[in-house]
Design an enzyme around this catalytic site. Structure first.
Site, PDB file in Angstrom:
ATOM      1  N   GLY A  15       0.837  -1.203   0.000  1.00 13.50           N
ATOM      2  CA  GLY A  15       0.000   0.000   0.000  1.00 13.50           C
ATOM      3  C   GLY A  15       0.869   1.250   0.000  1.00 13.50           C
ATOM      4  N   THR A 129       4.236   2.515   5.565  1.00 14.18           N
ATOM      5  CA  THR A 129       2.838   2.070   5.650  1.00 14.18           C
ATOM      6  C   THR A 129       2.087   2.997   6.593  1.00 14.18           C
ATOM      7  OG1 THR A 129       1.313   0.374   6.477  1.00 14.18           O
ATOM      8  CG2 THR A 129       3.537   0.302   7.369  1.00 14.18           C
ATOM      9  N   ASP A 131      -0.245   2.145   8.386  1.00 17.59           N
ATOM     10  CA  ASP A 131      -0.826   1.360   9.482  1.00 17.59           C
ATOM     11  C   ASP A 131      -0.006   1.317  10.774  1.00 17.59           C
ATOM     12  OD1 ASP A 131      -3.008   0.761   7.945  1.00 17.59           O
ATOM     13  OD2 ASP A 131      -2.298  -1.214   7.327  1.00 17.59           O
TER      14      ASP A 131
END
Ligand code: ADP
Ligand code: F6P
Length: 324
Positions: A15, A129, A131
């Site tokens: 991503g 990322t 996240d």
């Protein structure tokens, strides 16, 4: 590990995340400063396999530090999990004179980097990322931008939620990790924060909280739901049926992954990208760059992948108390 690095490659994988461009710029410019040539690889391991590779110079990374996304593009390339495909990837690197590679991505991308190192290509991973779910590092490129984007969006939903005296479920990204939910939820004073690591699916408790907060006079009730739990729309319907309070779901989705990186993301990405180029040029391989205890460090990839991190119990508990 090769003796002297002459040419390095750089790719982004998995991503995308705001700040990846700042990291690419830093890799390219620091490597060139160190007297090493740089090649860009488009679309992650997919582009490596199709030999979508081009020469980069200082100018190739002009005017990108402030932009979201990644100028190299990114992709998920599942076939790269196959040993023979990884060997082919290493062969392609050699064919293009690439003896070192910087991989910007998450845990999955690190596994690809590890496989290339096993096949004789010096590799260094950089944590990219939104996240924040890489155990070896306290910081991942893109997280700061994503939580600020989420926070601003949640503030807006809260305005209308209060005006209409509604309950709002706002779904934020994080398939396996609740860090975006935790940070954006605490920062917006959300009444409930549902994290994949913690949520026990006790919807009755959620319903009781909503009823209690309404009785205490709150005009809104914000629930931050992490993508890993999901199902926000059906959850909203059940909550409305059980409480009689109008409930709406908003899924923030990909808007959290784009946009101009914050100062913090640009800064960390710049240092981490330069650090990766430096250790690669110094002959290190099979390492990942991390930020730990206030310092930029690097770890062996295997060691990094075996590390664990979880949601801090104190921070999780305290967030519930603050919004009551
Ligand atoms: P992230 O890097 O953000 O964790 P993914 O898990 O989707 O994202 O991984 C990105 C890419 O890394 C995959 O599409 C694949 O090309 C490569 N990858 C993932 N897992 C492995 C693995 N076990 N071995 C080799 N390559 C992998
Ligand atoms: O970049 C991480 C992440 O945003 C996760 O939170 C999410 O689950 C995933 O990527 C979704 O990405 P895609 O839809 O591109 O596979």
């Amino acid at each position: 590990m090769s003796e002297k690095i002459e040419t390095i490659g750089v790719l982004s994988s998995g991503g995308d995340a705001p700040g990846m461009n700042a990291a690419i710029r830093a890799v390219v410019r620091k490597a060139i400063t160190n007297g090493v040539k740089v090649k860009g690889i488009r679309r992650g391991y997919l582009g490596l396999l199709s030999e979508d590779i081009y020469d980069m110079d200082r100018k190739s990374v002009s005017d990108i530090i402030q932009t979201g996304g990644t100028i190299l593009g990114t992709a998920r390339c599942l076939e790269f999990k196959e040993p023979e495909v990884q060997a082919k990837g290493a062969e392609i690197c050699r064919k293009h004179g690439i003896d070192g590679l910087v991989v910007i991505g998450g845990d999955g991308s690190y596994r690809g980097a590890q496989a290339l190192a096993r096949n004789g290509i010096n590799t260094i991973g950089v944590p990219g990322t939104i996240d924040l779910d890489i155990a070896c590092t306290e910081y991942t490129i893109g997280f700061d931008t994503a939580i600020n984007t989420a926070m601003q969006a949640i503030d807006k939903v809260r305005d209308t939620s209060s005006s209409h005296e509604r309950c709002s479920i706002i779904e934020v990204m994080g398939r396996n990790a609740g860090y975006i939910a935790l940070w954006s939820g605490v920062a917006t004073g959300a009444e409930d924060i549902l994290l994949p690591e913690k949520y026990d699916y006790n919807e009755q408790e959620l319903i009781n909280n909503i009823v209690k907060s309404r009785k205490r006079g709150k005009t809104h009730h914000i629930i931050i739901n992490a993508e890993g739990i999901g199902h926000s729309t059906s959850m909203a319907k059940r909550i409305e049926a059980a409480t009689g309070i109008e409930t709406r779901a908003t899924i923030l989705g990909y808007l959290q992954r784009g946009g101009n990186p914050t100062c913090k993301d640009r800064y960390y990405a710049s240092i981490m990208g330069a650090y990766a180029a430096d250790i690669l040029c110094a002959g290190k391989s099979n390492r990942v760059v991390a930020y730990k205890h206030g310092e930029f460090v690097d770890y062996d990839i295997e060691e990094a992948l075996n590390m664990q991190k979880g949601i801090d119990e104190y921070q999780y508990e305290i967030c519930k108390r603050l919004s009551q």
